[in-house]
Design a protein around this motif. Structure first.
Motif, mmCIF file in Angstrom:
data_model
loop_
_atom_site.group_PDB
_atom_site.id
_atom_site.type_symbol
_atom_site.label_atom_id
_atom_site.label_comp_id
_atom_site.label_asym_id
_atom_site.label_seq_id
_atom_site.Cartn_x
_atom_site.Cartn_y
_atom_site.Cartn_z
ATOM 1 N N MET A 39 -14.964 17.842 32.558
ATOM 2 C CA MET A 39 -13.658 18.338 32.155
ATOM 3 C C MET A 39 -13.318 17.817 30.764
ATOM 4 S SD MET A 39 -9.886 17.925 33.554
ATOM 5 C CE MET A 39 -10.153 17.386 35.212
ATOM 6 N N LYS A 40 -12.586 18.620 30.005
ATOM 7 C CA LYS A 40 -12.210 18.173 28.666
ATOM 8 C C LYS A 40 -10.718 17.899 28.631
ATOM 9 C CE LYS A 40 -16.211 19.904 26.495
ATOM 10 N NZ LYS A 40 -16.885 20.726 25.519
ATOM 11 N N LYS A 41 -10.372 16.702 28.151
ATOM 12 C CA LYS A 41 -8.965 16.313 28.100
ATOM 13 C C LYS A 41 -8.580 15.995 26.666
ATOM 14 C CE LYS A 41 -8.607 14.308 32.718
ATOM 15 N NZ LYS A 41 -8.422 13.056 33.473
ATOM 16 N N ARG A 42 -7.399 16.468 26.295
ATOM 17 C CA ARG A 42 -6.959 16.231 24.922
ATOM 18 C C ARG A 42 -5.869 15.173 24.855
ATOM 19 N NH1 ARG A 42 -7.101 21.678 21.253
ATOM 20 N NH2 ARG A 42 -9.271 22.163 21.740
ATOM 21 N N GLY A 43 -5.822 14.438 23.750
ATOM 22 C CA GLY A 43 -4.770 13.458 23.534
ATOM 23 C C GLY A 43 -4.484 13.288 22.056
ATOM 24 N N LYS A 44 -3.273 12.791 21.773
ATOM 25 C CA LYS A 44 -2.860 12.574 20.380
ATOM 26 C C LYS A 44 -2.303 11.174 20.236
ATOM 27 C CE LYS A 44 -1.336 17.140 19.033
ATOM 28 N NZ LYS A 44 -0.202 18.017 19.039
ATOM 29 N N ALA A 45 -2.454 10.590 19.085
ATOM 30 C CA ALA A 45 -1.826 9.292 18.845
ATOM 31 C C ALA A 45 -1.734 9.014 17.355
ATOM 32 C CB ALA A 45 -2.605 8.178 19.533
ATOM 33 N N MET A 46 -0.947 7.980 17.067
ATOM 34 C CA MET A 46 -0.703 7.593 15.679
ATOM 35 C C MET A 46 -1.026 6.122 15.530
ATOM 36 S SD MET A 46 2.825 7.945 13.575
ATOM 37 C CE MET A 46 3.760 6.627 14.278
ATOM 38 N N SER A 47 -1.475 5.737 14.350
ATOM 39 C CA SER A 47 -1.629 4.308 14.077
ATOM 40 C C SER A 47 -1.084 4.011 12.687
ATOM 41 C CB SER A 47 -3.094 3.898 14.150
ATOM 42 O OG SER A 47 -3.803 4.534 13.110
ATOM 43 N N LEU A 48 -0.686 2.764 12.510
ATOM 44 C CA LEU A 48 -0.135 2.311 11.233
ATOM 45 C C LEU A 48 -0.909 1.082 10.794
ATOM 46 C CD1 LEU A 48 3.602 2.346 12.361
ATOM 47 C CD2 LEU A 48 2.482 4.080 10.959
ATOM 48 N N VAL A 49 -1.216 0.994 9.509
ATOM 49 C CA VAL A 49 -1.825 -0.246 9.026
ATOM 50 C C VAL A 49 -1.164 -0.713 7.739
ATOM 51 C CG1 VAL A 49 -4.119 0.230 10.010
ATOM 52 C CG2 VAL A 49 -3.653 0.842 7.627
ATOM 53 N N LEU A 50 -1.207 -2.039 7.560
ATOM 54 C CA LEU A 50 -0.897 -2.642 6.270
ATOM 55 C C LEU A 50 -2.245 -3.018 5.686
ATOM 56 C CD1 LEU A 50 1.796 -5.324 7.208
ATOM 57 C CD2 LEU A 50 2.129 -2.902 6.727
ATOM 58 N N HIS A 51 -2.521 -2.573 4.482
ATOM 59 C CA HIS A 51 -3.805 -2.950 3.886
ATOM 60 C C HIS A 51 -3.565 -3.808 2.644
ATOM 61 C CE1 HIS A 51 -8.016 -2.813 3.097
ATOM 62 N NE2 HIS A 51 -7.794 -2.362 1.876
ATOM 63 N N PRO A 52 -3.874 -5.123 2.748
ATOM 64 C CA PRO A 52 -3.684 -5.983 1.573
ATOM 65 C C PRO A 52 -4.732 -5.649 0.520
ATOM 66 C CG PRO A 52 -4.259 -7.262 3.543
ATOM 67 C CD PRO A 52 -4.474 -5.832 3.872
ATOM 68 N N THR A 53 -4.302 -5.452 -0.703
ATOM 69 C CA THR A 53 -5.246 -5.127 -1.776
ATOM 70 C C THR A 53 -5.165 -6.205 -2.839
ATOM 71 O OG1 THR A 53 -3.873 -3.876 -3.330
ATOM 72 C CG2 THR A 53 -4.577 -2.726 -1.331
ATOM 73 N N GLY A 54 -6.250 -6.384 -3.568
ATOM 74 C CA GLY A 54 -6.253 -7.374 -4.647
ATOM 75 C C GLY A 54 -6.488 -8.766 -4.135
ATOM 76 N N ASN A 55 -7.063 -8.870 -2.938
ATOM 77 C CA ASN A 55 -7.560 -10.161 -2.475
ATOM 78 C C ASN A 55 -6.487 -11.228 -2.386
ATOM 79 O OD1 ASN A 55 -9.917 -11.070 -1.486
ATOM 80 N ND2 ASN A 55 -10.661 -11.950 -3.389
ATOM 81 N N LYS A 56 -5.267 -10.867 -2.214
ATOM 82 C CA LYS A 56 -4.148 -11.809 -2.135
ATOM 83 C C LYS A 56 -4.225 -12.892 -3.215
ATOM 84 C CE LYS A 56 -4.081 -12.351 2.605
ATOM 85 N NZ LYS A 56 -3.691 -13.219 3.688
ATOM 86 N N GLY A 57 -4.799 -12.532 -4.385
ATOM 87 C CA GLY A 57 -4.826 -13.506 -5.469
ATOM 88 C C GLY A 57 -5.806 -14.624 -5.240
ATOM 89 N N ALA A 58 -7.059 -14.278 -4.981
ATOM 90 C CA ALA A 58 -8.055 -15.325 -4.793
ATOM 91 C C ALA A 58 -8.531 -15.873 -6.129
ATOM 92 C CB ALA A 58 -9.226 -14.788 -3.990
ATOM 93 N N GLY A 59 -7.839 -15.497 -7.193
ATOM 94 C CA GLY A 59 -8.225 -16.019 -8.490
ATOM 95 C C GLY A 59 -9.463 -15.330 -9.039
ATOM 96 N N ASP A 60 -9.609 -14.047 -8.733
ATOM 97 C CA ASP A 60 -10.804 -13.340 -9.191
ATOM 98 C C ASP A 60 -10.482 -12.448 -10.377
ATOM 99 O OD1 ASP A 60 -9.181 -12.094 -7.321
ATOM 100 O OD2 ASP A 60 -10.755 -10.720 -6.675
ATOM 101 N N PRO A 61 -11.075 -12.738 -11.514
ATOM 102 C CA PRO A 61 -10.705 -12.016 -12.733
ATOM 103 C C PRO A 61 -11.445 -10.698 -12.937
ATOM 104 C CG PRO A 61 -12.290 -13.731 -13.235
ATOM 105 C CD PRO A 61 -12.054 -13.791 -11.761
ATOM 106 N N SER A 62 -10.875 -9.861 -13.784
ATOM 107 C CA SER A 62 -11.596 -8.721 -14.344
ATOM 108 C C SER A 62 -11.405 -8.743 -15.848
ATOM 109 C CB SER A 62 -11.076 -7.401 -13.790
ATOM 110 O OG SER A 62 -11.625 -7.166 -12.508
ATOM 111 N N GLN A 63 -12.412 -8.277 -16.553
ATOM 112 C CA GLN A 63 -12.361 -8.230 -18.008
ATOM 113 C C GLN A 63 -12.721 -6.818 -18.465
ATOM 114 O OE1 GLN A 63 -15.496 -11.016 -18.869
ATOM 115 N NE2 GLN A 63 -14.144 -12.810 -18.632
ATOM 116 N N ALA A 64 -12.339 -6.506 -19.701
ATOM 117 C CA ALA A 64 -12.699 -5.196 -20.256
ATOM 118 C C ALA A 64 -12.822 -5.321 -21.757
ATOM 119 C CB ALA A 64 -11.629 -4.161 -19.913
ATOM 120 N N ALA A 65 -13.596 -4.421 -22.349
ATOM 121 C CA ALA A 65 -13.671 -4.346 -23.807
ATOM 122 C C ALA A 65 -13.615 -2.874 -24.190
ATOM 123 C CB ALA A 65 -14.970 -4.976 -24.304
ATOM 124 N N ILE A 66 -12.998 -2.606 -25.341
ATOM 125 C CA ILE A 66 -12.980 -1.228 -25.842
ATOM 126 C C ILE A 66 -13.449 -1.255 -27.287
ATOM 127 C CG2 ILE A 66 -11.620 0.854 -26.238
ATOM 128 C CD1 ILE A 66 -9.599 -0.138 -24.187
#
Ligand SMILES: Cc1cc2nc3c(=O)[nH]c(=O)nc-3n(C[C@H](O)[C@H](O)[C@H](O)COP(=O)(O)OP(=O)(O)OC[C@H]3O[C@@H](n4cnc5c(N)ncnc54)[C@H](O)[C@@H]3O)c2cc1C
Lengths: 283, 329
Positions: free
Chosen positions: B1-28
């Motif tokens: 038998m095939k049964k259908r269902g629906k649901a929702m989920s929510l997430v908080l996604h921390p970005t930028g490593n919560k400031g682990a002190g990791d640098p980025s550099q660039a040159a132009i």
């Protein structure tokens, strides 16, 4: 792969000579979709490869009350062929569910049978369709029913000097169906698969073939289950009983894809669905 | 038998490593034809960082994006990027790019001021050119600047770096910590169909909505959601190295038996939603989000299976076998 001899004969006679000369030192290469992974994964080192793709064995035709399919016909040819669609649609249905476009374009029906995997898809429906194979060597030829062809995983009754030439499906091919259960919707070997053919007199079953894959060391014909249907009217209760009996004929194992427990449970559902589909019962 | 269902989920996604002190550099670098090369160390594994960092450079330099090429394969002279992880590149790297652009502008403006014998403050950089306001003689297109610089002793490269404050400890009493990264907010709604006889789950449709600060490139944001969903489907339904864990029997040895979803397994319907609330830590309010698009479908799928069958399954992946066992229990 060093120093592997490679031969590409251009006719069947040459190919059979080579096989006779080399015996166990020769490995037949068709589409390579089973052979090449075996070389890569299991360090199988063939001494000599004999490529059979240039022998003109890729025909599909009807002759003498049989559907004849050359061993070199690919999955793609089979699923696109109008004659297959008309005479043995369940075979096309099985071909559609194999591997991916790339493997279907390269892989052949002969390779699927000769490779003798217990989980092979074309094999299981051909077994249900009571197909026979034509084997040839330089010494002669013989026809073997598929139910007598497989002797173990990767093993068949073929001798080293024999080439699988042709698959022969008796017509009419009854009311047949194929069901496959894999681990995803494409590019998956069968966890369990089933092919069935029913001969129906009105709603009474006058003959049944039930074949089951990935449930035993070889693809299986389930004769006890088949007998349960003969002379009966098919309904959901009988189908459920018959499916359980079919699966009981198996001796499934645990492997990467599923456990024996799962194969038994889900296999019963798969056989029941194939039977219902062939009988035209339910959705 | 095939049964259908629906649901929702929510997430908080921390970005930028919560400031682990990791640098980025660039040159132009300004090239002799007046175009620019943006040099970064950021690995673009398909997420589109080369594209958006070009966008930031074009914006900061006020020049057409076509005039900026990017080189993230400069080997042993490449500026540092700690890595494409923690959804950090969109939050951190643009700061380095903007700083490099400012540095380059300063250098070019100083050089032009010297040519024209005016104070640097009198020179304006705008519209792909430099000029002294109100003096028609003193104006150069960027092409002319590029050519002019060739004959001078200057190598016109601007450099920039961004070093987020290092990680601060959690307060042992309250668990609080300084928020030095950024959080993105995601939501998924899925509909599934469960085959109760085989345990197979078909994900029929997925809606994914993300609050991501600023959609620097809306197309690549949608593609990140698509790609993340595919990873999430594998995580939720299929990918497993040890099907009998904790038993090591039948460990998967080849990709043939490691099931990542194929296009055929992908839901027939996918809708994307993007919400923008500019984040103070990002350039133009931008922050990352993408990895979250792979985690948010998972709990929604599990909940939808519950909705369909009434059974909670708390292990992933929900392989057909796991599902069938749970339905039997
Ligand atoms: C990614 C992938 C997915 C796959 N998916 C499926 C699937 O869904 N279902 C399925 O059933 N299979 C699947 N396969 C297996 C394979 O594609 C098929 O079994 C195919 O039909 C093999 O045919 P081939 O021509 O490639 O055989 P080959 O690899 O060339 O040969 C296989 C074996 O048969 C022997 N042989 C071939 N032809 C002959 C002949 N005429 N006479 C004597 N011996 C012969 C060879 O010596 C070899 O031992 C898959 C394989 C891959 C790589």
């Amino acid at each position: 792969m060093e120093n592997v001899g490679y031969f590409a004969p251009s006719d069947v006679g040459q190919a059979l000579e080579l096989l006779a000369e080399q015996g166990s030192k020769a490995t037949v290469l068709a589409g390579g979709t089973d052979l090449v992974p075996a070389i890569n994964y299991y360090s199988l080192w063939p001494e000599n490869l004999i490529f059979i793709g240039a022998l003109g064995l890729d025909y599909i035709k009807e002759e003498g009350g049989k559907l004849l399919i050359g061993s070199g016909a690919t999955w793609t040819q089979i699923l696109e062929d109008p004659l297959v669609a008309e005479k043995a649609p369940a075979l096309a249905q099985a071909a559609r569910q194999g591997g991916s476009v790339a493997t279907r374009n390269a892989g052949t029906v002969g390779g699927n049978l000769a490779n003798a995997s217990p989980a092979a898809d074309l094999t299981v429906i051909l077994l249900a369709l009571e197909a026979e194979v034509l084997l040839k060597s330089s010494a002669g030829k013989r026809t073997v029913a598929l139910k007598d062809f497989f002797t173990g995983p990767g093993e068949t009754v073929m001798n080293d000097d024999e080439l699988l030439m042709e698959v022969q499906i008796p017509l009419p091919a009854g009311s047949a169906a194929f069901q496959k259960l894999g681990r995803r919707k494409a590019m998956t070997l069968s966890v369990v698969n089933a092919g069935v053919k029913l001969n129906l007199d009105g709603d009474t079953c006058s003959g049944a073939c039930i074949a089951l894959g990935a449930m035993a060391p070889t693809p299986l014909r389930c004769s006890a289950a088949e007998e349960m249907l003969v002379g009966k009217k098919l309904d959901a209760a009988l189908i459920a009983e018959c499916a359980a009996a079919a699966v009981a004929a198996g001796s499934p194992i645990d492997d990467q894809r599923a456990s024996a427990w799962y194969r038994t449970k889900a296999g019963t559902a798969i056989v029941a669905r194939a039977l219902a589909q062939a009988a035209g019962i339910g959705g | 038998m095939k049964k259908r269902g629906k649901a929702m989920s929510l997430v908080l996604h921390p970005t930028g490593n919560k400031g682990a002190g990791d640098p980025s550099q660039a040159a132009i670098a300004l090239r002799p034809d007046g175009t620019f090369t943006l040099i970064i160390g950021t690995a673009d594994l398909g997420q589109g960082s080369n594209t958006i960092l070009r966008q930031f450079a074009a914006d900061a330099l006020d020049v057409p994006i076509e005039n900026i090429s990017v080189n993230n394969q400069a080997g042993n002279v490449a500026p540092i990027c700690t890595g494409s992880f923690a959804s950090r590149v969109t939050l951190i790297d643009p700061h380095a790019v903007v700083n490099a652009a400012d540095d380059l502008k300063d250098k070019v403006v100083n050089w032009a001021a010297g040519m024209w014998e005016v104070a640097p403050e009198a020179v304006t950089w705008a519209d792909n050119s430099v000029f002294v306001e109100g003096d028609e003689e003193k104006t150069m297109t960027m092409t002319e600047v590029g050519e002019g610089v060739v004959g001078s002793a200057e190598l016109m490269i601007g450099t920039g770096a961004w070093y987020p404050a290092p990680f601060t400890e959690h307060d042992p009493e309250t668990g609080a910590m300084e928020s030095v990264g950024a959080i993105s907010f995601g939501c998924a709604v899925v509909e599934v169909e469960v085959d109760t006889e085989t345990g197979l789950i078909d994900v029929l449709s997925v809606i994914q909505v993300w609050e991501l600060g600023k959609a620097v490139n809306p197309l690549t944001c949608k593609q990140q959601i698509n790609g993340g969903l595919s990873v999430g489907l594998g995580f939720a339904l299929a990918e497993s190295c040890h099907p009998y864990y904790p038993d090591a029997a039948h460990a998967v040895e080849h990709l043939t038996d490691y099931y990542v979803p194929t296009f055929a397994d992908y839901p027939a319907e996918i809708s994307h939603g993007i919400e923008e609330v500019p984040h103070p830590a990002g350039v133009k309010g931008a922050k990352g989000f993408s990895e979250g698009s792979s985690t948010v479908p998972i709990s929604a799928i599990i909940s939808a299976v519950h909705d369909a069958t009434g059974v909670w399954i708390t292990e992933v992946p929900l392989t057909p076998e796991v599902v069938l066992k749970a339905l039997e229990a």
